[in-house]
Enzyme design. Structure first.
Site, PDB file in Angstrom:
ATOM      1  CG  ASP A   1      -1.755  -1.251   1.339  1.00 36.01           C
ATOM      2  OD1 ASP A   1      -2.159  -1.798   0.305  1.00 36.01           O
ATOM      3  OD2 ASP A   1      -1.976  -1.701   2.482  1.00 36.01           O
TER       4      ASP A   1
ATOM      5  CD  GLU B   1      -8.867  -2.222  -1.757  1.00 35.22           C
ATOM      6  OE1 GLU B   1      -9.149  -2.396  -0.565  1.00 35.22           O
ATOM      7  OE2 GLU B   1      -8.340  -3.100  -2.458  1.00 35.22           O
TER       8      GLU B   1
END
Length: 491
Positions: free
Chosen positions: A14, A175
């Site tokens: 991420d 997301e």
């Protein structure tokens, strides 16, 4: 000159980046490990050095009970008005917060909380106003979405209601949202498809930050979902940046599967880098896939250094621990590490004594000498409490090899040492781990085990393998580890 992906290797998922002057800064997720949110610096976007972590104090983050599916999710880093902000989610409590610092080499603030639900938060700044973005759920339409509100950046208090901005392209698990303004357009970026083999990056643009947004006609702008047999998979979740030389880059996560037709990955999700180009107000990422090698646009970047030997001397900033560890049980010295065992072990207990480093390459060798009065002291190849391989010296001066896979744990072999000291060695390759005990008489192979049983496809969760030095002892005895090396093997 070429660079290789991943540019940061091992479990650093991420990624988010920002630029401050002539330098670039990046943060990654850390889940149940502490210190939390690894922080990196770069001069050229290709070579990254770890500065430390954004979250280093329990007052900033309580990881009690956190596991491989909770803890810190998806941070974003931004630089605004000479201040760095890192915003993230603590997934166990579903809490969004940010910390900040005016000195990137110093400590970060206590958390500032924002009462907007969803995960993967981001910040956007414009004209002295701050906006908070996350994924969410639009109750009116019954659809997942990207949502945003205005906040007071000093307090985190909402100054507007949360409003849906974009519903994505229809992929599952919308997301990783970020909002940018480039030229006359606002651009909203997301990841969809789940952070697995179907992961993808999509975006849209509009004249207002509140929308409406027009989807990029060639979405997904990046995905490896159709590259069957390619080592690099799961490309998605990232952040875009313009560098000091007017070049554009996209950092994103991906993972390396363990072989061309071995659809397992155990190193975790890693940081990759893709060049970006613009055409007619839309940005493109090469041919829409992420590759293992790219040619640099010029020779300004330093030669890429992917792997080098690690010892106790140069691992200070890379150690990680399960949850908010007991620091008094660890004594780090220039040439050794001393661990105080507790009754908490690798199977259960909130705070087992384990100092870990990420496995960065498929082919690595880890070796260490342990001298111990503990019930168990040794090294572990660790994915989670139910998936780990342990090589350790026990109280009876035997070296034990133990495999734990799901609900089954079995001691595979024992070798008597006749002393409370032993050399331990692991040789990793794409498909197997090999375990050895080293003594004055030479090196004895204890056994081997498949890497796939420590993969995300088997174990689940969002993390990757770490190599841990551990000690277990209900009476608080100590073990000392010396002669530690972790190095990449070529070929």
């Amino acid at each position: 000159m070429y660079y290789q992906n991943p540019v940061v290797r091992g479990m650093y998922p991420d990624p988010s980046v920002c630029r401050a002057g002539d330098k670039y800064y990046m943060v990654c997720s850390s889940f149940q490990f502490f210190p939390a949110v690894p922080l990196f610096e770069s001069d050229d976007m290709v070579n990254w050095r770890q500065l430390g972590h954004c979250i280093t104090r329990r007052s900033q983050l309580d990881l009690s009970g956190a596991d491989k599916c909770s803890g810190i999710f998806a941070p974003t880093i931004r630089y605004y008005n000479n201040r760095f902000y890192m915003v993230t989610t603590e997934a166990k409590t579903h809490t969004n917060f940010y910390v900040y610092t005016d000195n990137i080499y110093g400590e970060w603030s206590e958390p500032v909380f924002v009462k907007q639900d969803g995960i993967d938060p981001s910040l956007y700044f414009e004209e002295d106003r701050a906006y908070f973005i996350s994924n969410g759920y639009d109750e009116e339409s019954g659809r997942s979405c990207i949502q945003m509100c205005e906040i007071d950046i000093e307090t985190g208090v909402k100054k507007s209601d949360s409003r849906p901005l974009w519903y994505g392209t229809g992929g599952r698990f919308i997301e990783a949202p970020h909002l940018y303004k480039f030229g006359e357009y606002y651009y909203i970026l997301d990841a969809e498809g789940g952070t697995e083999y179907g992961h993808m990056v999509n975006y849209a643009r509009g004249k207002s930050m509140w929308g409406p947004f027009e989807s990029f006609p060639a979405n997904p702008v990046l995905t490896n979902r159709n590259l069957g047999g390619y080592i690099l998979q799961g490309a998605g979740h990232g952040d875009i940046l313009e560098d000091k030389n007017d070049r554009w880059w996209f950092v994103h996560l991906a993972f390396r599967q363990s072989g061309q037709w071995m659809t397992y990955h155990h190193l975790g999700r890693e940081v990759c880098l893709v060049p970006v180009e613009w055409r007619d107000g839309w940005f493109y990422m090469g041919d829409g896939t992420s590759r293992l090698s790219y040619e640099l646009p010029d020779v300004e970047a330093a030669a890429q250094e992917l792997s080098f030997a690690k010892t106790f001397d140069n691992l200070e900033k890379e150690w990680c621990f399960l949850r908010n560890y007991r620091a008094e049980n660890y004594v780090f010295e220039a040439k050794s590490l001393k661990l105080c065992g507790t009754a908490d072990n690798l199977f259960e207990g909130e705070l087992p004594t384990m100092a870990a480093v990420r496995q960065n390459e498929f082919k690595e060798t880890l070796s260490v000498t342990v001298e111990s009065d503990c019930e168990e002291a040794g090294i572990t190849v660790y994915m989670d409490e139910q998936h780990h391989y342990d090589l350790y010296l026990d109280k009876q001066q035997n070296v034990i090899l133990r495999f734990t896979i799901g609900c089954v744990s079995k001691e595979m072999k024992a070798v008597p040492m006749g002393q409370k000291k032993a050399g331990l060695r692991i040789e990793a390759e794409e498909a197997l781990y090999h375990f050895f005990v080293v003594s004055e008489s030479g090196m004895t192979e204890m056994g081997c085990a498949d890497t796939r049983y420590l993969s995300s496809e088997v174990a689940g969760g969002f993390t990757g393998v770490v190599f841990g030095l551990f000690a277990v002892d209900g009476n608080g005895n100590w073990a000392e580890f010396t002669e530690f090396t972790k190095e990449h093997r070529e070929g």
